[in-house]
Structure formats: C-alpha cells, structure tokens
Write a protein that holds these residues in place. Structure first.
Motif, PDB file in Angstrom:
ATOM      1  N   THR A  89     -21.837  33.253  -5.894  1.00 52.17           N
ATOM      2  CA  THR A  89     -21.074  32.433  -6.834  1.00 52.17           C
ATOM      3  C   THR A  89     -20.937  33.210  -8.138  1.00 52.17           C
ATOM      4  OG1 THR A  89     -23.084  31.338  -7.634  1.00 52.17           O
ATOM      5  CG2 THR A  89     -21.900  30.276  -5.811  1.00 52.17           C
ATOM      6  N   ARG A  90     -20.160  32.682  -9.065  1.00 51.88           N
ATOM      7  CA  ARG A  90     -19.971  33.336 -10.356  1.00 51.88           C
ATOM      8  C   ARG A  90     -19.568  32.293 -11.382  1.00 51.88           C
ATOM      9  NH1 ARG A  90     -14.413  34.730 -11.661  1.00 51.88           N
ATOM     10  NH2 ARG A  90     -13.012  33.809 -10.141  1.00 51.88           N
ATOM     11  N   PHE A  91     -19.618  32.694 -12.660  1.00 52.18           N
ATOM     12  CA  PHE A  91     -19.134  31.850 -13.747  1.00 52.18           C
ATOM     13  C   PHE A  91     -17.787  32.372 -14.230  1.00 52.18           C
ATOM     14  CE2 PHE A  91     -23.815  31.295 -14.458  1.00 52.18           C
ATOM     15  CZ  PHE A  91     -23.862  29.949 -14.134  1.00 52.18           C
ATOM     16  N   CYS A  92     -16.862  31.482 -14.470  1.00 51.38           N
ATOM     17  CA  CYS A  92     -15.619  31.834 -15.152  1.00 51.38           C
ATOM     18  C   CYS A  92     -15.850  31.693 -16.652  1.00 51.38           C
ATOM     19  CB  CYS A  92     -14.479  30.906 -14.717  1.00 51.38           C
ATOM     20  SG  CYS A  92     -13.973  31.127 -13.008  1.00 51.38           S
ATOM     21  N   GLN A  93     -15.306  32.632 -17.421  1.00 47.84           N
ATOM     22  CA  GLN A  93     -15.532  32.618 -18.859  1.00 47.84           C
ATOM     23  C   GLN A  93     -15.057  31.302 -19.455  1.00 47.84           C
ATOM     24  OE1 GLN A  93     -14.700  36.308 -20.792  1.00 47.84           O
ATOM     25  NE2 GLN A  93     -14.234  35.348 -22.759  1.00 47.84           N
ATOM     26  N   GLY A  94     -15.944  30.689 -20.255  1.00 48.73           N
ATOM     27  CA  GLY A  94     -15.621  29.428 -20.899  1.00 48.73           C
ATOM     28  C   GLY A  94     -16.021  28.204 -20.107  1.00 48.73           C
ATOM     29  N   SER A  95     -16.629  28.388 -18.930  1.00 48.46           N
ATOM     30  CA  SER A  95     -17.032  27.253 -18.100  1.00 48.46           C
ATOM     31  C   SER A  95     -18.498  27.411 -17.713  1.00 48.46           C
ATOM     32  CB  SER A  95     -16.174  27.163 -16.839  1.00 48.46           C
ATOM     33  OG  SER A  95     -16.670  26.156 -15.966  1.00 48.46           O
ATOM     34  N   ALA A  96     -19.233  26.315 -17.748  1.00 52.49           N
ATOM     35  CA  ALA A  96     -20.649  26.337 -17.375  1.00 52.49           C
ATOM     36  C   ALA A  96     -20.859  25.975 -15.914  1.00 52.49           C
ATOM     37  CB  ALA A  96     -21.435  25.367 -18.265  1.00 52.49           C
ATOM     38  N   ARG A  97     -19.781  25.724 -15.178  1.00 49.40           N
ATOM     39  CA  ARG A  97     -19.905  25.349 -13.771  1.00 49.40           C
ATOM     40  C   ARG A  97     -19.577  26.550 -12.901  1.00 49.40           C
ATOM     41  NH1 ARG A  97     -19.680  19.620 -13.365  1.00 49.40           N
ATOM     42  NH2 ARG A  97     -20.139  19.911 -11.155  1.00 49.40           N
ATOM     43  N   GLY A 134      -5.825  41.806 -23.915  1.00 50.80           N
ATOM     44  CA  GLY A 134      -6.645  41.015 -22.993  1.00 50.80           C
ATOM     45  C   GLY A 134      -8.112  40.965 -23.354  1.00 50.80           C
ATOM     46  N   VAL A 135      -8.450  41.207 -24.624  1.00 51.27           N
ATOM     47  CA  VAL A 135      -9.849  41.197 -25.053  1.00 51.27           C
ATOM     48  C   VAL A 135     -10.225  39.778 -25.477  1.00 51.27           C
ATOM     49  CG1 VAL A 135     -11.535  42.130 -26.665  1.00 51.27           C
ATOM     50  CG2 VAL A 135      -9.695  43.594 -25.805  1.00 51.27           C
ATOM     51  N   HIS A 136     -11.180  39.191 -24.770  1.00 54.14           N
ATOM     52  CA  HIS A 136     -11.659  37.844 -25.092  1.00 54.14           C
ATOM     53  C   HIS A 136     -13.184  37.877 -25.051  1.00 54.14           C
ATOM     54  CE1 HIS A 136      -7.577  36.274 -24.732  1.00 54.14           C
ATOM     55  NE2 HIS A 136      -7.477  36.963 -23.603  1.00 54.14           N
ATOM     56  N   ILE A 137     -13.816  37.551 -26.168  1.00 55.48           N
ATOM     57  CA  ILE A 137     -15.265  37.662 -26.267  1.00 55.48           C
ATOM     58  C   ILE A 137     -15.942  36.619 -25.387  1.00 55.48           C
ATOM     59  CG2 ILE A 137     -15.620  36.087 -28.207  1.00 55.48           C
ATOM     60  CD1 ILE A 137     -17.386  38.302 -29.456  1.00 55.48           C
ATOM     61  N   ASN A 138     -17.047  37.024 -24.725  1.00 55.07           N
ATOM     62  CA  ASN A 138     -17.771  36.089 -23.866  1.00 55.07           C
ATOM     63  C   ASN A 138     -19.119  35.740 -24.483  1.00 55.07           C
ATOM     64  OD1 ASN A 138     -19.493  38.274 -23.347  1.00 55.07           O
ATOM     65  ND2 ASN A 138     -18.561  38.742 -21.373  1.00 55.07           N
ATOM     66  N   ALA A 139     -19.924  35.000 -23.731  1.00 56.94           N
ATOM     67  CA  ALA A 139     -21.180  34.487 -24.284  1.00 56.94           C
ATOM     68  C   ALA A 139     -22.150  35.597 -24.626  1.00 56.94           C
ATOM     69  CB  ALA A 139     -21.826  33.519 -23.291  1.00 56.94           C
ATOM     70  N   ARG A 140     -22.027  36.756 -23.967  1.00 56.22           N
ATOM     71  CA  ARG A 140     -22.917  37.877 -24.277  1.00 56.22           C
ATOM     72  C   ARG A 140     -22.399  38.713 -25.451  1.00 56.22           C
ATOM     73  NH1 ARG A 140     -22.334  39.062 -18.715  1.00 56.22           N
ATOM     74  NH2 ARG A 140     -23.949  38.119 -17.431  1.00 56.22           N
ATOM     75  N   GLY A 141     -21.241  38.369 -25.992  1.00 58.61           N
ATOM     76  CA  GLY A 141     -20.666  39.153 -27.064  1.00 58.61           C
ATOM     77  C   GLY A 141     -19.856  40.328 -26.560  1.00 58.61           C
ATOM     78  N   TRP A 142     -19.622  40.414 -25.232  1.00 54.49           N
ATOM     79  CA  TRP A 142     -18.805  41.455 -24.642  1.00 54.49           C
ATOM     80  C   TRP A 142     -17.478  40.856 -24.195  1.00 54.49           C
ATOM     81  CZ3 TRP A 142     -19.137  46.714 -24.280  1.00 54.49           C
ATOM     82  CH2 TRP A 142     -20.309  47.288 -24.770  1.00 54.49           C
ATOM     83  N   PHE A 143     -16.758  41.540 -23.309  1.00 55.48           N
ATOM     84  CA  PHE A 143     -15.454  41.073 -22.860  1.00 55.48           C
ATOM     85  C   PHE A 143     -15.268  41.517 -21.418  1.00 55.48           C
ATOM     86  CE2 PHE A 143     -15.391  44.941 -25.292  1.00 55.48           C
ATOM     87  CZ  PHE A 143     -14.740  45.852 -24.484  1.00 55.48           C
ATOM     88  N   ASP A 144     -14.606  40.683 -20.661  1.00 54.26           N
ATOM     89  CA  ASP A 144     -14.405  40.922 -19.236  1.00 54.26           C
ATOM     90  C   ASP A 144     -13.416  42.069 -19.048  1.00 54.26           C
ATOM     91  OD1 ASP A 144     -14.024  40.856 -16.532  1.00 54.26           O
ATOM     92  OD2 ASP A 144     -13.617  38.708 -16.419  1.00 54.26           O
TER      93      ASP A 144
END
Length: 565
Positions: A156-164, A545-555
């Motif tokens: 499984t995986r997480f999509c950025q911006g979702s906790a499910r 396409g740079v969008h910051i994620n919860a770790r402070g990085w980007f996908d």
C-alpha cells in the motif's frame, strides 16, 4: 580518463603565471608536466588546436618561447563537464570535479537544477552530506526516508495530502469480518528494477525479513503468518485484529525489495549510482503506476564545514534548493509549510524528577519565552503550541513553583537546533539552582545510544509522515526512547493500550484513542513538543510540479521540465 590528464597538464602550465603570458623554454615546460621534451611539443600542439593556448617558439636550442593562454582551467573544466554530462557520463564528471575538490560547488553550479542532458530531462540537487545506504527498515534521515519512497514500493502507499492508504503493489485488499485476515490482490504487471517479474512469493519473503527486524518487527507483532496461496495474492493472518495494518504497510520502512538484493525495488526510480559523491536515480521503465515525466534525479554531494563537536550531519536543511544553495535568494520560492514533525523533550518516569518537578520544568520551558529566544536562523522554527493540529498542550499557567533537583542530566541528539536548546536550558535552570549536565548522541535517533539509562531528560526529533496520527502510534511502539522513559511494567501497559486501540475498526475511534493517550502523557509531563520547522523549497523557474510533502521534500514523480528550445 584522457581528458582529465589533459586538463591536469594544462593546469600545470597555467599555474606559475596564473594565466599571464610566459617566456619559457621547452625543457622548463617538460619539467612542469613531468614528461619528455618531445611529448611537451606534442602537447603544446594539441592544446593549441583546442584553442586553450598559443605557443610561439624561438629559433635555437634553449631559447625562450612565448606561451599565451586563451582560456582558464576553470573554464576548460566547465566545458568538459558540460560535454560529459550531455553524454550521460556522470562518473567522468565526478573525476573532473575531483581534480579540485575545494572548487566542487563552483564547478557544479552551472549544471544544478533542471536540465535536459543527453535527451533526458534531469533534475540535479546539491546536498550537504553523503546519504546513508537505503537498507530495508528504519532510516535515520529525512532525505534517506524520502529517497527510499522514490525507489521502493509497498503493498500500500500514501497519496500526498491524504492520511488514508491506497493500493500500490496491491490493487486492493479485503479484510475478514473478524479483522484477523487480510488478502492483498496484486496488480497483474509488476517488475523489479532488474527486469524480473514480481511474484507474491517474493513479497512474502521480503515481508518476512521485515518482520524479523528487531525494530520494524514490533509494528508487526500481531502477524501470525504470511502466505502466497496464488500468484497474485498475498495473505496476512493475525493473532489479533490490527486495523492499522494497511497504514503500517504504506510507510517507507515497509516498502519491499527483491529478496537478497536490498537495493533493488520496483518503485518509480531505480538506483543507477550510489556513491559518497553522487546518487543518480533513473526512470524505471516498467513502473506499474503513472510514469514520471523526468528521466533522472541526481544528488550531487557538496560537503560544507561543520561543527566537529556535532559530527558531520549537524546541519538540518529544512530549506531545500533545487539549484545552488548559495544562490537561494535568486531561486523561485515554490512551496512552504509548517512541519507536523517536532523536536521534543521527554522526562524519565520514576527518576530524579518528581511529578510536580516535571510539571514545573515543562512550565518553565513553555511559559518563560525560552523557545522564542533560541539563537537560530530567523524563520527556521516555530515554538509548538500543540502536538498535532487539534491536540493542544495542557494549560500550565497556574503551575505552582517547585524546587528542582540540584543536578540533572540531559541527553540529546541531532538536529543542531537541539544543541542551542540544550545550551539555553543550562543557563535557564542554573537560575533555579539546578546544574544541568549535557550529553550529546551524535546521531539522528536513539539507536545504539549507550547513555539513555543515565539520563533524566531526553531531547530528540520526531519526523511525521503523511498519516500523522498513525506515525505517533508507530513512534510509541518502535522507538527505544520509551523503554528508557518508562519502567518495564508501565511500558507493557502502554503497549497493551496500543493493542486495544488498533482493534477499533473505525479510523476515527483509533485516532480518538491515540489522542486521549497522548493527552495523558502530556498531562503527566512525560512528553512535550518544543518547536516545529518551517519547511521551504526553492527551485529554478523551469522546474515544474514541485509540491512540498510532510517530510519537507517533494515527489519526484510529479516533476517535469519544459523541453529545450
């Protein structure tokens, strides 16, 4: 590498006059280049043909000719690096850079950011330290954790911006009514980076290795058995229900590797090179989800000077620049966010601090303005007012002053901001008659720390992933911190509470149970967050396409570069 030798010889000719015209003899030039007179004449002819210099010989043996330079070694090196990078020859570029390691950052500067190289859209990121190997299980640094999520995939995986969690290698999954068996149905076309087809047996073997890991295994303590009853099915049987299981399998430490090859995964990028100087990720052509729009990502390691007392990883780069860090102001600020992760302080229970003293210490930290006067860069941190959004700190404004013990020991690890915090605490507690002894653990977590049993107070950094509430559940289960903070009976009670929470089928009920548990820990002055970081990303205008994620990085899979004009 012949080009490197040629550049090295040119540097020797250029150095004595720093590029000014020279009157010199052939024997003198041969001596500089450690070669014969015949070879130096050939070399001068070759360098003149390249347009690097001109040589006007004087008639007669031993007469001085005139040597003029038409370019500089730095310009030649830059041209060579551009040439080899355009051909996709990263190792040759590294060899050219190694000629003058102190000038590595300057030599790399024109090639950082986003560029098309050898018809491949490539993003080059300068990084301040070598990265640790991407081995299965927990990784200490934010950069390593993020990199692992770009190389490996999980069920499984997480999509950025979702906790499910959503499906990754698994297209979907099913749970029996009693919550004791999960069936993960795999996608039909899955391939490892080396080209072999992924099988359910491969994934079961990789999961089994994770369950055998001492730390990761604590998160999978409910697993009774792993099976591959069909080519496209992975079945997980449990001793007791664990409705966090899809969350556990979606985190970076549960991502799967080819059995026996820990650096081979099936994520969107594969490791093409992993060295202390350069990490190169190349597109995995048979990736099972949406293909990235860039072909390669490179980390060029450009070390800087560090405080020797804090080791080589003391800098905490919450500001990431896709391009030269020294030119941060000229890059485009792309995104920023306040980290959900936090630096924290924990107090050992049944130690030298009583419950009243621990509560008074927490009051001093949060109500004295101590966190607002830390000598750190402006805009880097923000004092914490809640553990997570909607999980406020207990109100300690009416806390009664209580004398502190005469001596206490504080143990802390990286990041460097905790060094500043520890120094401030020494001065502050001295005003209340308490001598604070500091001990520093040169690491990003508590693994292998020998001093935890002797510490009264511990400070560290808690990274938070996309599923913030679940990350805090995992923290209590897996971090050795809590075995040092609590007595064995109290720690077993804590694990029992987590077992009860994980058996709630409703995510809202599980989160409510976790919130109540952490509210108790904060009310009892076991734990308090200190400050959060301001994550920031800067990039050149052409990197999209740079969008910051919860770790402070980007996908990396969302990046793209406009085609060259």
């Amino acid at each position: 590498m012949r080009l490197l030798n040629r550049l090295n010889q040119f540097q020797r000719l250029w150095q004595p006059s720093r590029g000014e015209p020279q009157q010199v003899t052939i024997p003198e030039l041969a001596g500089r280049c450690f070669c014969s007179e015949r070879h130096i004449r050939t070399l001068l002819h070759q360098l003149a043909e390249r347009g690097w210099l001109s040589w006007q010989a004087a008639p007669g043996r031993g007469r001085r000719g005139v040597l003029r330079f038409l370019t500089t070694p730095d310009a030649v090196r830059a041209s060579m690096m551009e040439s080899v990078l355009n051909k996709g020859q990263q190792q040759n570029a590294l060899e050219l850079a190694q000629l003058a390691p102190e000038q590595l950052r300057q030599a790399l500067q024109p090639f950082l950011g986003g560029q098309w190289q050898n018809d491949i859209p490539t993003v080059r990121i300068p990084y301040y330290r070598p990265l640790e190997p991407l081995l299965p299980g927990f990784l200490p640094g934010r950069a390593e954790q993020h990199l692992s999520s770009q190389v490996f995939s999980g069920l499984t995986r997480f999509c950025q911006g979702s906790a499910r969690p959503v499906g990754d290698l698994a297209h979907h999954w099913e749970i029996t009514d009693d919550g004791r068996c999960y069936a993960f149905w795999l996608r039909p076309s899955l391939y490892w980076h080396q080209g072999e087809k992924v099988t359910a047996a491969h994934l079961v073997e990789s999961l089994t290795q994770l369950c055998d890991d001492p730390q990761v295994g604590r998160l999978f303590a409910s697993i009774a058995g792993l099976e591959a009853p069909a080519p496209g099915l992975v079945r997980i049987r449990l001793h007791r229900p664990d409705y966090w299981l899809p969350w556990r399998l979606a985190c970076y430490y549960s991502q799967l590797h080819y059995p026996g090859e820990p650096h081979t995964g099936c994520g969107p990028f594969k490791i093409a090179q992993f060295s202390p100087e350069l990490i190169r990720l190349a597109l995995h052509e048979r990736y099972h989800l949406t293909h990235p729009l860039i072909g390669a990502v490179e980390y060029w390691i450009t070390p800087q000077l560090f405080d020797a007392r804090l080791g080589t990883s003391c800098r905490h780069p919450v500001q990431i620049a896709i391009g030269e860090q020294a030119q941060l102001t000229s890059l485009r600020p792309i995104d920023n966010r306040l980290s959900l992760g936090f630096c924290y302080l924990a107090i050992k229970q049944q130690g030298r601090l009583s419950a009243r003293q621990a509560k008074w210490l927490m009051h001093l930290i949060h109500q004295s303005g101590l966190l607002t006067t830390l000598p750190v860069e402006d805009g880097l941190i923000q004092p914490s007012r809640e553990l997570l959004p909607g999980w406020p700190l207990p109100d300690s404004r009416h806390c009664e002053p209580t004398p502190l013990p005469a001596t206490l020991t504080l143990l802390y690890h990286l990041p460097v901001e905790l060094h500043a915090m520890a120094s401030q605490l020494v001065s502050h507690l001295a005003r209340y008659g308490c001598t604070l002894t500091l001990r520093f653990h040169d690491a990003k977590n508590w693994s292998g720390c020998p001093d935890m049993d002797t510490a009264d107070i511990l400070m560290g950094d808690r990274l938070i992933d996309e599923a913030a509430e679940y990350t805090l559940e995992q923290w209590l289960r897996s971090d050795v911190l809590w075995q040092a903070v609590f007595s064995p009976p109290r720690y077993r009670q804590l694990l029992h509470q987590l077992d009860e929470i994980q058996q709630q089928s409703s995510p809202a009920q599980r989160i409510a149970g976790l919130k109540a548990l952490y509210e108790t820990l904060m009310a009892e002055s076991v734990l308090t967050p200190l400050f959060n970081y301001h994550y920031q990303i800067h990039a050149p205008p052409n990197v999209q396409g740079v969008h910051i994620n919860a770790r402070g990085w980007f996908d990396f899979t969302r990046l793209w570069l406009p085609p060259p004009v």
